[in-house]
Write a protein that holds these residues in place. Sequence first.
Motif, PDB file in Angstrom:
ATOM      1  N   PRO A   9      -1.672  -9.794  -1.042  1.00  0.00           N
ATOM      2  CA  PRO A   9      -2.713  -9.751  -2.083  1.00  0.00           C
ATOM      3  C   PRO A   9      -3.919  -8.902  -1.659  1.00  0.00           C
ATOM      4  O   PRO A   9      -4.493  -8.188  -2.479  1.00  0.00           O
ATOM      5  CB  PRO A   9      -3.114 -11.229  -2.241  1.00  0.00           C
ATOM      6  N   PHE A  10      -4.284  -8.965  -0.369  1.00  0.00           N
ATOM      7  CA  PHE A  10      -5.411  -8.178   0.107  1.00  0.00           C
ATOM      8  C   PHE A  10      -5.094  -6.687   0.038  1.00  0.00           C
ATOM      9  O   PHE A  10      -5.951  -5.876  -0.312  1.00  0.00           O
ATOM     10  CB  PHE A  10      -5.774  -8.574   1.542  1.00  0.00           C
ATOM     11  N   THR A  11      -3.873  -6.335   0.373  1.00  0.00           N
ATOM     12  CA  THR A  11      -3.464  -4.925   0.278  1.00  0.00           C
ATOM     13  C   THR A  11      -3.593  -4.423  -1.158  1.00  0.00           C
ATOM     14  O   THR A  11      -4.038  -3.295  -1.401  1.00  0.00           O
ATOM     15  CB  THR A  11      -2.016  -4.749   0.756  1.00  0.00           C
ATOM     16  N   LEU A  12      -3.229  -5.273  -2.121  1.00  0.00           N
ATOM     17  CA  LEU A  12      -3.373  -4.909  -3.535  1.00  0.00           C
ATOM     18  C   LEU A  12      -4.843  -4.699  -3.889  1.00  0.00           C
ATOM     19  O   LEU A  12      -5.187  -3.735  -4.592  1.00  0.00           O
ATOM     20  CB  LEU A  12      -2.767  -5.995  -4.420  1.00  0.00           C
ATOM     21  N   LEU A  13      -5.714  -5.575  -3.389  1.00  0.00           N
ATOM     22  CA  LEU A  13      -7.145  -5.413  -3.652  1.00  0.00           C
ATOM     23  C   LEU A  13      -7.678  -4.105  -3.063  1.00  0.00           C
ATOM     24  O   LEU A  13      -8.476  -3.408  -3.698  1.00  0.00           O
ATOM     25  CB  LEU A  13      -7.930  -6.586  -3.059  1.00  0.00           C
ATOM     26  N   VAL A  14      -7.236  -3.790  -1.849  1.00  0.00           N
ATOM     27  CA  VAL A  14      -7.655  -2.539  -1.212  1.00  0.00           C
ATOM     28  C   VAL A  14      -7.202  -1.348  -2.050  1.00  0.00           C
ATOM     29  O   VAL A  14      -7.950  -0.376  -2.246  1.00  0.00           O
ATOM     30  CB  VAL A  14      -7.091  -2.454   0.219  1.00  0.00           C
ATOM     31  N   PHE A  15      -5.985  -1.411  -2.568  1.00  0.00           N
ATOM     32  CA  PHE A  15      -5.463  -0.342  -3.418  1.00  0.00           C
ATOM     33  C   PHE A  15      -6.286  -0.207  -4.696  1.00  0.00           C
ATOM     34  O   PHE A  15      -6.663   0.906  -5.099  1.00  0.00           O
ATOM     35  CB  PHE A  15      -3.994  -0.629  -3.758  1.00  0.00           C
ATOM     36  N   LEU A  16      -6.589  -1.333  -5.346  1.00  0.00           N
ATOM     37  CA  LEU A  16      -7.345  -1.302  -6.600  1.00  0.00           C
ATOM     38  C   LEU A  16      -8.787  -0.834  -6.368  1.00  0.00           C
ATOM     39  O   LEU A  16      -9.355  -0.115  -7.200  1.00  0.00           O
ATOM     40  CB  LEU A  16      -7.330  -2.695  -7.245  1.00  0.00           C
ATOM     41  N   THR A  17      -9.377  -1.235  -5.261  1.00  0.00           N
ATOM     42  CA  THR A  17     -10.706  -0.727  -4.906  1.00  0.00           C
ATOM     43  C   THR A  17     -10.663   0.790  -4.756  1.00  0.00           C
ATOM     44  O   THR A  17     -11.562   1.506  -5.204  1.00  0.00           O
ATOM     45  CB  THR A  17     -11.191  -1.367  -3.591  1.00  0.00           C
ATOM     46  N   GLY A  18      -9.602   1.272  -4.122  1.00  0.00           N
ATOM     47  CA  GLY A  18      -9.430   2.713  -3.968  1.00  0.00           C
ATOM     48  C   GLY A  18      -9.315   3.433  -5.297  1.00  0.00           C
ATOM     49  O   GLY A  18      -9.824   4.559  -5.453  1.00  0.00           O
ATOM     50  N   LEU A  19      -8.658   2.804  -6.272  1.00  0.00           N
ATOM     51  CA  LEU A  19      -8.555   3.423  -7.600  1.00  0.00           C
ATOM     52  C   LEU A  19      -9.935   3.704  -8.184  1.00  0.00           C
ATOM     53  O   LEU A  19     -10.182   4.770  -8.750  1.00  0.00           O
ATOM     54  CB  LEU A  19      -7.765   2.510  -8.543  1.00  0.00           C
ATOM     55  N   GLY A  20     -10.846   2.736  -8.059  1.00  0.00           N
ATOM     56  CA  GLY A  20     -12.201   2.942  -8.565  1.00  0.00           C
ATOM     57  C   GLY A  20     -12.944   4.000  -7.785  1.00  0.00           C
ATOM     58  O   GLY A  20     -13.593   4.879  -8.354  1.00  0.00           O
ATOM     59  N   GLY A  21     -12.843   3.922  -6.463  1.00  0.00           N
ATOM     60  CA  GLY A  21     -13.520   4.904  -5.626  1.00  0.00           C
ATOM     61  C   GLY A  21     -13.046   6.319  -5.887  1.00  0.00           C
ATOM     62  O   GLY A  21     -13.833   7.272  -5.836  1.00  0.00           O
ATOM     63  N   GLY A  22     -11.765   6.470  -6.178  1.00  0.00           N
ATOM     64  CA  GLY A  22     -11.212   7.798  -6.435  1.00  0.00           C
ATOM     65  C   GLY A  22     -11.856   8.476  -7.629  1.00  0.00           C
ATOM     66  O   GLY A  22     -12.153   9.676  -7.591  1.00  0.00           O
ATOM     67  N   ALA A  23     -12.084   7.707  -8.691  1.00  0.00           N
ATOM     68  CA  ALA A  23     -12.704   8.285  -9.884  1.00  0.00           C
ATOM     69  C   ALA A  23     -14.121   8.759  -9.575  1.00  0.00           C
ATOM     70  O   ALA A  23     -14.545   9.851  -9.984  1.00  0.00           O
ATOM     71  CB  ALA A  23     -12.718   7.266 -11.013  1.00  0.00           C
ATOM     72  N   ALA A  24     -14.870   7.938  -8.834  1.00  0.00           N
ATOM     73  CA  ALA A  24     -16.260   8.290  -8.536  1.00  0.00           C
ATOM     74  C   ALA A  24     -16.347   9.493  -7.611  1.00  0.00           C
ATOM     75  O   ALA A  24     -17.132  10.425  -7.844  1.00  0.00           O
ATOM     76  CB  ALA A  24     -16.971   7.091  -7.909  1.00  0.00           C
ATOM     77  N   GLN A  25     -15.550   9.510  -6.541  1.00  0.00           N
ATOM     78  CA  GLN A  25     -15.658  10.623  -5.595  1.00  0.00           C
ATOM     79  C   GLN A  25     -15.125  11.926  -6.177  1.00  0.00           C
ATOM     80  O   GLN A  25     -15.605  12.997  -5.824  1.00  0.00           O
ATOM     81  CB  GLN A  25     -14.954  10.266  -4.278  1.00  0.00           C
ATOM     82  N   ALA A  26     -14.150  11.857  -7.079  1.00  0.00           N
ATOM     83  CA  ALA A  26     -13.668  13.074  -7.745  1.00  0.00           C
ATOM     84  C   ALA A  26     -14.757  13.663  -8.632  1.00  0.00           C
ATOM     85  O   ALA A  26     -14.910  14.887  -8.718  1.00  0.00           O
ATOM     86  CB  ALA A  26     -12.419  12.762  -8.571  1.00  0.00           C
TER      87      ALA A  26
END
Length: 398
Positions: A104-121
């Motif tokens: 479950p934590f790995t999934l949270l890390v992945f989903l956090t990355g999804l948000g970060g990707g939009a902002a940094q792009a």
Amino acid sequence: MLSKLRTMNPDSPLTISIASFVGVMALTPLMLLPILVYVYDEFLEFGPDIAGRVSSAGLAGIAITTIIVALKAKHWSLGKASVVGMVVATSFTILGLFIHDVWPFTLLVFLTGLGGGAAQAAVAAALARTTHPERAFGIYIGWQFALPAIGFWWFPRLVEGPGYSPFLSGFNAMLFVILVLCFLALILAPVMSSFKLHKEDEGGEMEWGLILKLPALLSVIGLAIYGAANAAVWAYSEGMGEDAGLDIYQTGDIIAYITGLSVIGPLLVVWLQDKIGHYIPLVSGIVLQIIAMYLLLTNQTPFGYTIGLGLFSVAWAFTWPYFLSIQASFDHTGTVTSFGQFTNLAGNAVGPLVAASFVGADGNYVGAIWVAVALFIVTLVPMLMIRSARKRELAGAS
């Protein structure tokens, strides 16, 4: 305040610095990769190989939304993309305080990355629209080393210390600090609306057309390989310090000081800009990183670790802005630069994953160094092909 953020001068150092802060927080899974791998291993007890894979999940999430924003860079509001991205990243970071089971934590890390990707792009696309992209990316990369330097020094002490309370101690204490900074980045994210699309770049080719031109394609391929090489080393730099005879505090201090010192690289870019072009400094930086790998392989001592990792980090900080500047020179909409961020992050996600197979559960960190050496050499191939491809493209246009 929000209206002022949306109308700031896009070429001012203040505006670029605010945008850079948002980009750094969006890239937390990459910027804090060594300390994250360490705490996943030691405090969440995932083990070194699983810790590397969990970190790769965050980088993969960033890469996925980066490509989505890149393919809409000419049509979407960069301000909205950055705000939505930071909302998502912040929300799943909060959940990480309560969920620590590995999958479950790995999934949270992945989903956090999804948000970060939009902002940094959105940040990457925005800075490509400035009058002097070399200067803008120099400032951006400077922030990418200055802020993590503080984290590398402080976070080992924070996670080992008593924390703020029984709940906000250890891993949660570190995550709480990251969360506060993410909230601040969310407040500042509308600044990306200040970076307007130039009128001459409106209409014209679609995003795919800009990316698929041969020089741009070669650059994003080169950046992907480069990202994998850097992440293969960076993910296990804490473990390499342990192999060199250093404890976690000594290693954290060395990485912190080295990361802070690496700001010299971007400052040199800000001064040098394109006075000798982009390719000479880029190739020189990669060669220096290969030399740094040799030092890490042949001098597994505290001194050898410090010198090797120091040279690696300074050269990385100097080289990275030139990758982004090359891409900005192809296209001022930010499309190619954002897509380059995607391929770089895809490489960042693959790098620790590949290195983990050579490191193994026993922590054979020499394997990660050899992976990086091979990838740095391969990086030079597409990048050295760009100039001839660019000349053929311009000749065909005339």
